[in-house]
Enzyme design. Sequence first.
Site, PDB file in Angstrom:
ATOM      1  N   GLY A   1      -0.968  -3.242   5.356  1.00 16.73           N
ATOM      2  CA  GLY A   1      -0.890  -4.588   5.911  1.00 16.73           C
ATOM      3  C   GLY A   1      -2.138  -5.380   5.583  1.00 16.73           C
ATOM      4  O   GLY A   1      -2.799  -5.130   4.572  1.00 16.73           O
ATOM      5  N   LYS A   2      -2.470  -6.331   6.424  1.00 17.21           N
ATOM      6  CA  LYS A   2      -3.612  -7.204   6.182  1.00 17.21           C
ATOM      7  C   LYS A   2      -4.904  -6.439   6.421  1.00 17.21           C
ATOM      8  O   LYS A   2      -5.344  -6.252   7.554  1.00 17.21           O
ATOM      9  CB  LYS A   2      -3.536  -8.441   7.081  1.00 17.21           C
ATOM     10  CG  LYS A   2      -4.550  -9.513   6.710  1.00 17.21           C
ATOM     11  CD  LYS A   2      -4.306 -10.807   7.462  1.00 17.21           C
ATOM     12  CE  LYS A   2      -5.288 -11.886   7.014  1.00 17.21           C
ATOM     13  NZ  LYS A   2      -5.059 -13.171   7.715  1.00 17.21           N
TER      14      LYS A   2
ATOM     15  N   THR B   1       0.866  -1.180   0.000  1.00 14.53           N
ATOM     16  CA  THR B   1       0.000   0.000   0.000  1.00 14.53           C
ATOM     17  C   THR B   1       0.897   1.223   0.000  1.00 14.53           C
ATOM     18  O   THR B   1       2.062   1.125   0.351  1.00 14.53           O
ATOM     19  CB  THR B   1      -0.877   0.029   1.278  1.00 14.53           C
ATOM     20  OG1 THR B   1      -1.483  -1.242   1.482  1.00 14.53           O
ATOM     21  CG2 THR B   1      -1.969   1.082   1.196  1.00 14.53           C
TER      22      THR B   1
ATOM     23  N   GLY C   1     -10.214  -4.042   0.639  1.00 14.95           N
ATOM     24  CA  GLY C   1      -9.469  -4.011   1.892  1.00 14.95           C
ATOM     25  C   GLY C   1      -9.766  -2.772   2.701  1.00 14.95           C
ATOM     26  O   GLY C   1     -10.800  -2.118   2.544  1.00 14.95           O
TER      27      GLY C   1
ATOM     28  N   ARG D   1     -12.539  -8.220  -4.007  1.00 14.20           N
ATOM     29  CA  ARG D   1     -12.180  -8.004  -2.602  1.00 14.20           C
ATOM     30  C   ARG D   1     -11.836  -6.533  -2.351  1.00 14.20           C
ATOM     31  O   ARG D   1     -11.142  -5.886  -3.123  1.00 14.20           O
ATOM     32  CB  ARG D   1     -10.990  -8.895  -2.241  1.00 14.20           C
ATOM     33  CG  ARG D   1     -10.446  -8.703  -0.824  1.00 14.20           C
ATOM     34  CD  ARG D   1      -9.264  -7.744  -0.800  1.00 14.20           C
ATOM     35  NE  ARG D   1      -8.648  -7.676   0.531  1.00 14.20           N
ATOM     36  CZ  ARG D   1      -7.662  -6.838   0.834  1.00 14.20           C
ATOM     37  NH1 ARG D   1      -7.176  -5.994  -0.083  1.00 14.20           N
ATOM     38  NH2 ARG D   1      -7.160  -6.827   2.052  1.00 14.20           N
TER      39      ARG D   1
END
Length: 319
Positions: free
Chosen positions: A228-229, A176, A206, A204
């Site tokens: 990150g996740k 990112t 995020g 998807r």
Amino acid sequence: MTNIALAIHGGCGVMAKLDLSEAEWAGARADLASALKAGWAILSSGGSSLDAVEAAVVVMEDSPHFNAGYGAALNEHGIHELDASIMDGSSLAAGAVCASRAIRNPIKAARAVMEKGDAVLLNGPAADRFAEVAGLATEPQTYFTTERRLIALAAMKAHVARGTSASAKEAEKHGTVGAVALDATGHLAAATSTGGYNNKPDGRIGDSPIIGAGTYARDGVCAVSGTGKGEVFIRHVVGHEIASRMAYLGEDLKTASDKVIHEDLKRHNAGAGLVAVGADGSIVAPYNTDGMFRGWVTSNGDVFVGTHDKVFQLPGLAR
């Protein structure tokens, strides 16, 4: 005059030091420096934090070294779907786009959504149409594709086939870009842009386009941009959580950020990092992975960039 400050990130879970040549690492650091210069030029001339974070993110979206815009990740079908958001801490106005397949600089589209004011978040084809009507540049899918992302997609598909996705390196998964800033009038702003993660499910979304999760800014408190996740960032509403810990518990920026990154997210085995700037001009850039592309300019114009544990000081910028 209020202190001015700027910080950026280009994603956590950067590649292992031996995975790229020194020339490639130097190129990434140079583009981080260019992003800082673009944002700082605005802040140091009395411009707004909102303009500064947008300018910094555009530079990184145009760079092949980061997972946003040109060089973004590919989903499971080999398609680029791009997300971005921006937030004005002075008014809590915000704008975002997600699952765009054509917008050259998604952060510009997020800014346009914010300024139009009819919505906060536009999705997919509607976001692409909105950008075209707004006069923003659009590109064919091939513009965004780089050899590095094709290799990363193949690597993740191989992990899936072997059942080893959990052991994939963070660099094979996430990435990112983002920026946070404090301007001379005391206003804060944050911006984030991403291609998501390699081999992500079609459609998807995020945390990057989700206000309060991957992007958040509130005057008098802080501005945050995460990496990150994303699913865990959404569940913990990370940007808002840090601001809330500061506002309600009286924690300083470092304490609140470290708590979230090194405790709350780490317990999920979630690779995570962020940059944040406080209302006093303080800057933090915590991460819990092997590294994070990051950089910042202090209020006196000192410039720093880093990828792993080493931070490089670059020639200072005038204020």
